[in-house]
Design a protein around this motif. Structure first.
Motif, PDB file in Angstrom:
ATOM      1  N   ASP A  98       0.806  -1.217   0.000  1.00  0.00           N
ATOM      2  CA  ASP A  98       0.000   0.000   0.000  1.00  0.00           C
ATOM      3  C   ASP A  98       0.841   1.270   0.000  1.00  0.00           C
TER       4      ASP A  98
ATOM      5  N   ARG B 232       0.187   7.511  -0.955  1.00  0.00           N
ATOM      6  CA  ARG B 232      -0.205   6.192  -0.489  1.00  0.00           C
ATOM      7  C   ARG B 232      -1.436   5.726  -1.250  1.00  0.00           C
TER       8      ARG B 232
ATOM      9  N   SER C  85      -4.682   3.294  -1.186  1.00  0.00           N
ATOM     10  CA  SER C  85      -5.539   2.525  -0.275  1.00  0.00           C
ATOM     11  C   SER C  85      -5.821   1.165  -0.879  1.00  0.00           C
ATOM     12  N   THR C  86      -5.758   0.148  -0.072  1.00  0.00           N
ATOM     13  CA  THR C  86      -6.122  -1.185  -0.515  1.00  0.00           C
ATOM     14  C   THR C  86      -7.303  -1.672   0.290  1.00  0.00           C
TER      15      THR C  86
END
Length: 112
Positions: free
Chosen positions: A44, A108, A110-111
């Motif tokens: 991520d 970043r 997001s997962t």
């Protein structure tokens, strides 16, 4: 070098690779957790992914390359290009990236 969207995989570019051959070698990024890498842990952090891509590109950095990213793939392309430009001082490449301007500021991913 092709970067698929967040839920995509390298196989999405198989038909494009066939259409562009033999004039171009199309190489697509296969993200951890996708298709043949489905057992690998998702990442991520775009910086970590970008550094992994730069490492994988090492053998071909002596040749001109073009980078294309779609959606979240554009964010990864942008981070990869930053590393190549800043750390490797690579100048023989073209970059095309598609993403919302907001995405390029977010480091970043997001997962789910």
């Amino acid at each position: 070098m092709r970067y698929p969207h967040a839920g995509g995989s390298a196989s999405a570019y198989a038909s494009l690779a066939r259409e562009l051959a033999p004039g171009f070698e199309v190489v697509a990024v296969q993200y951890p957790g996708r298709q043949d890498r489905h057992r690998e842990q998702l990442v991520d952090d775009v910086g970590i992914l970008a550094r992994a891509v730069v490492g994988a590109l090492e053998p071909v950095l002596h040749r001109p390359i073009a980078l294309f990213g779609h959606s979240t793939g554009a964010l990864l392309l942008f981070e990869t290009a930053l590393i190549l430009g800043a750390e490797r001082q690579e100048s023989r490449r073209s970059s095309v990236y598609l993403a919302e301007p907001r995405q390029s500021r977010n480091r970043r991913v997001s997962t789910p």
